[in-house]
Design a protein around this motif. Structure first.
Motif, PDB file in Angstrom:
ATOM      1  N   ASN B  74       0.976  -1.077   0.079  1.00 21.03           N
ATOM      2  CA  ASN B  74       0.165  -0.122   0.162  1.00 21.03           C
ATOM      3  C   ASN B  74       1.030   0.999  -0.051  1.00 21.03           C
ATOM      4  OD1 ASN B  74      -2.561  -0.927  -0.132  1.00 21.03           O
ATOM      5  ND2 ASN B  74      -2.620  -1.297   2.201  1.00 21.03           N
ATOM      6  N   PRO B  75       0.394   2.343  -0.790  1.00 25.31           N
ATOM      7  CA  PRO B  75       1.122   3.741  -0.661  1.00 25.31           C
ATOM      8  C   PRO B  75       1.553   4.305   0.688  1.00 25.31           C
ATOM      9  CG  PRO B  75      -1.134   4.076  -1.493  1.00 25.31           C
ATOM     10  CD  PRO B  75      -0.956   2.788  -1.240  1.00 25.31           C
ATOM     11  N   THR B  78      -1.067   5.369   3.902  1.00 21.69           N
ATOM     12  CA  THR B  78      -2.492   4.770   3.557  1.00 21.69           C
ATOM     13  C   THR B  78      -3.368   4.756   4.913  1.00 21.69           C
ATOM     14  OG1 THR B  78      -3.559   2.868   2.602  1.00 21.69           O
ATOM     15  CG2 THR B  78      -1.896   2.436   3.977  1.00 21.69           C
ATOM     16  N   THR B  79      -4.609   5.088   4.694  1.00 23.91           N
ATOM     17  CA  THR B  79      -5.629   4.980   5.786  1.00 23.91           C
ATOM     18  C   THR B  79      -6.061   3.563   5.822  1.00 23.91           C
ATOM     19  OG1 THR B  79      -7.226   5.459   4.204  1.00 23.91           O
ATOM     20  CG2 THR B  79      -6.744   7.323   5.334  1.00 23.91           C
ATOM     21  N   SER B  80      -5.360   2.679   4.831  1.00 21.28           N
ATOM     22  CA  SER B  80      -5.758   1.224   5.005  1.00 21.28           C
ATOM     23  C   SER B  80      -4.909   0.693   6.271  1.00 21.28           C
ATOM     24  CB  SER B  80      -5.486   0.458   3.792  1.00 21.28           C
ATOM     25  OG  SER B  80      -5.879  -0.742   3.690  1.00 21.28           O
ATOM     26  N   PRO B  81      -5.255  -0.059   7.288  1.00 24.15           N
ATOM     27  CA  PRO B  81      -4.712  -0.363   8.320  1.00 24.15           C
ATOM     28  C   PRO B  81      -3.448  -1.287   8.153  1.00 24.15           C
ATOM     29  CG  PRO B  81      -6.964  -1.573   8.202  1.00 24.15           C
ATOM     30  CD  PRO B  81      -6.892  -0.657   7.246  1.00 24.15           C
ATOM     31  N   SER B  90      -4.311   0.771  17.461  1.00 25.75           N
ATOM     32  CA  SER B  90      -4.707   1.610  16.349  1.00 25.75           C
ATOM     33  C   SER B  90      -5.114   3.013  16.787  1.00 25.75           C
ATOM     34  CB  SER B  90      -5.756   0.845  15.793  1.00 25.75           C
ATOM     35  OG  SER B  90      -6.077   1.330  14.603  1.00 25.75           O
ATOM     36  N   SER B  96      -4.095   0.356  12.607  1.00 27.05           N
ATOM     37  CA  SER B  96      -3.853  -1.066  12.436  1.00 27.05           C
ATOM     38  C   SER B  96      -5.082  -1.931  12.814  1.00 27.05           C
ATOM     39  CB  SER B  96      -2.671  -1.459  13.435  1.00 27.05           C
ATOM     40  OG  SER B  96      -3.200  -1.618  14.761  1.00 27.05           O
ATOM     41  N   THR B  97      -4.990  -3.108  12.356  1.00 27.59           N
ATOM     42  CA  THR B  97      -6.071  -4.101  12.691  1.00 27.59           C
ATOM     43  C   THR B  97      -5.302  -5.600  13.203  1.00 27.59           C
ATOM     44  OG1 THR B  97      -8.296  -4.947  12.198  1.00 27.59           O
ATOM     45  CG2 THR B  97      -6.706  -5.165  10.275  1.00 27.59           C
ATOM     46  N   THR B  98      -6.086  -6.144  13.911  1.00 27.24           N
ATOM     47  CA  THR B  98      -5.833  -7.360  14.452  1.00 27.24           C
ATOM     48  C   THR B  98      -6.293  -8.443  13.355  1.00 27.24           C
ATOM     49  OG1 THR B  98      -5.682  -6.630  16.422  1.00 27.24           O
ATOM     50  CG2 THR B  98      -5.103  -8.916  16.208  1.00 27.24           C
ATOM     51  N   VAL B  99      -5.128  -9.222  12.697  1.00 24.38           N
ATOM     52  CA  VAL B  99      -5.784 -10.109  11.525  1.00 24.38           C
ATOM     53  C   VAL B  99      -5.915 -11.449  12.276  1.00 24.38           C
ATOM     54  CG1 VAL B  99      -4.909  -9.224   9.564  1.00 24.38           C
ATOM     55  CG2 VAL B  99      -3.393 -10.677  10.669  1.00 24.38           C
ATOM     56  N   SER B 103      -2.900 -15.063   9.097  1.00 24.52           N
ATOM     57  CA  SER B 103      -3.650 -14.665   8.251  1.00 24.52           C
ATOM     58  C   SER B 103      -2.214 -13.360   7.603  1.00 24.52           C
ATOM     59  CB  SER B 103      -4.784 -13.801   8.324  1.00 24.52           C
ATOM     60  OG  SER B 103      -5.899 -14.615   8.558  1.00 24.52           O
ATOM     61  N   SER B 132       0.567  10.125  -3.049  1.00 23.86           N
ATOM     62  CA  SER B 132       0.050   9.997  -4.092  1.00 23.86           C
ATOM     63  C   SER B 132       0.737   9.358  -5.360  1.00 23.86           C
ATOM     64  CB  SER B 132      -0.849  11.514  -4.817  1.00 23.86           C
ATOM     65  OG  SER B 132       0.374  12.413  -5.033  1.00 23.86           O
ATOM     66  N   ASN B 134       2.055   6.724  -7.753  1.00 21.93           N
ATOM     67  CA  ASN B 134       1.478   5.590  -8.648  1.00 21.93           C
ATOM     68  C   ASN B 134       1.612   4.469  -7.978  1.00 21.93           C
ATOM     69  OD1 ASN B 134       0.904   3.305 -10.370  1.00 21.93           O
ATOM     70  ND2 ASN B 134       1.187   4.536 -12.140  1.00 21.93           N
ATOM     71  N   VAL B 135       0.623   3.523  -7.540  1.00 19.67           N
ATOM     72  CA  VAL B 135       0.836   2.368  -6.553  1.00 19.67           C
ATOM     73  C   VAL B 135       1.515   1.347  -7.348  1.00 19.67           C
ATOM     74  CG1 VAL B 135      -0.391   0.575  -5.347  1.00 19.67           C
ATOM     75  CG2 VAL B 135      -1.270   2.869  -5.484  1.00 19.67           C
TER      76      VAL B 135
END
Lengths: 124, 152
Positions: B74-75, B78-81, B90, B96-99, B103, B132, B134-135
């Motif tokens: 991810n760039p 990122t707001t993706s955790p 988090s 962050s998120t616990t997977v 996983s 921003s 390009n990923v």
């Protein structure tokens, strides 16, 4: 040179906050609010990165880029009475089926006036 | 932290496509993309320890899988955790998120700069990489043999 300039302008506009949309909605699992989780919008345009937010008591709200998105919903729980590989930490399992995250079929099309998305998930 | 490539940490993390990962044996002279086109390290963000939970991101000792390196999956910022396997803490700046146990896991480049992160390239130069970017370019920069040249 002209092409380069156009690209730069496009990128500059693309990343400005002004074009971000505040998306919101509800997430239920078998009809009940999803207590805690994450929701990730990943643009179909693979040059663009994802936008994401937290789900709390079945609701979410975050800023997302416009466009067609794949939507992934993540949530785990501790398996009662079981321990993870080290023997001391909780064993965690996904409570959301693959069809809503790893192999998601959920989509959203974000744009002006298109910012509310509710997702009704079924247990795996 | 150092860069493991552009993929998430899966199974035992032995087959990642960057330079720094579990039991990696890549030599600097043998990076197909060239050292100036390959990210070696970046900033990440962690949350201060509290009494109830420790943020294990970026730890090299007493850590957890996927927490030792970052990935260009991810760039920057990122707001993706970040995907962590154990004891996530988090915040909005460092989500962050616990997977689920075993996983895919991974940390993403983050900083306190508003628009990007500082990335250390293999030739010793430091580049400021925009959020921003390009990923696909950012992902290629994380790999040792993505075949990319970086131009801005």
């Amino acid at each position: 040179m002209f092409v380069g300039l156009v690209t730069m302008v496009f990128v500059a506009v693309g990343c400005s906050d002004a074009r971000m949309h505040e998306v919101e909605g509800t997430v239920t699992l078998d009809g009940k609010d999803l207590r805690e989780g994450d929701i990730v919008f990943t643009p179909e345009d693979t040059k663009l990165g994802p936008d994401a937010g937290k789900i709390k008591d079945g609701k979410y709200k975050f800023k997302a880029k416009p466009g067609k998105m794949k939507v992934q919903i993540l949530a785990t729980r501790e398996v009662p009475g079981k321990k993870g590989p080290m023997g001391t930490e909780p064993l965690l399992e996904d409570i959301i089926a693959d069809e809503y995250n790893a192999k998601t079929t959920l989509t959203a099309d974000v744009g002006p006036g298109k910012t509310k998305f509710d997702f009704q998930l079924k247990k795996k | 932290v150092t860069c493991s490539g552009s993929t998430l940490y899966t199974t035992n993390g032995l087959t990642q496509n960057g330079v720094f990962y579990v039991k990696s044996t890549h030599k600097v002279q043998a990076i197909p993309d060239g050292t100036s086109n390959t990210v070696f390290a970046s900033e990440i963000l962690v949350v201060p320890d509290s009494t109830s939970a420790n943020d294990l991101r970026g730890r090299y000792c007493n850590s957890w899988y996927g927490n030792n390196n970052f990935t260009t999956f991810n760039p920057p910022n990122t707001t993706s955790p970040d995907l962590v396997g154990y004891q996530g803490v988090s915040t909005v700046a460092a989500p962050s998120t616990t997977v689920a146990t075993s996983s895919p896991a991974g940390l993403f480049a983050r900083s306190r700069h508003a628009n990007g992160v500082n990335a250390l390239m293999g030739d010793g130069s430091v580049r400021f990489v925009s959020n921003s970017i390009n990923v696909l370019v950012w992902q290629a920069m994380g790999t040792r043999d993505g075949g990319e040249t970086v131009s801005e």
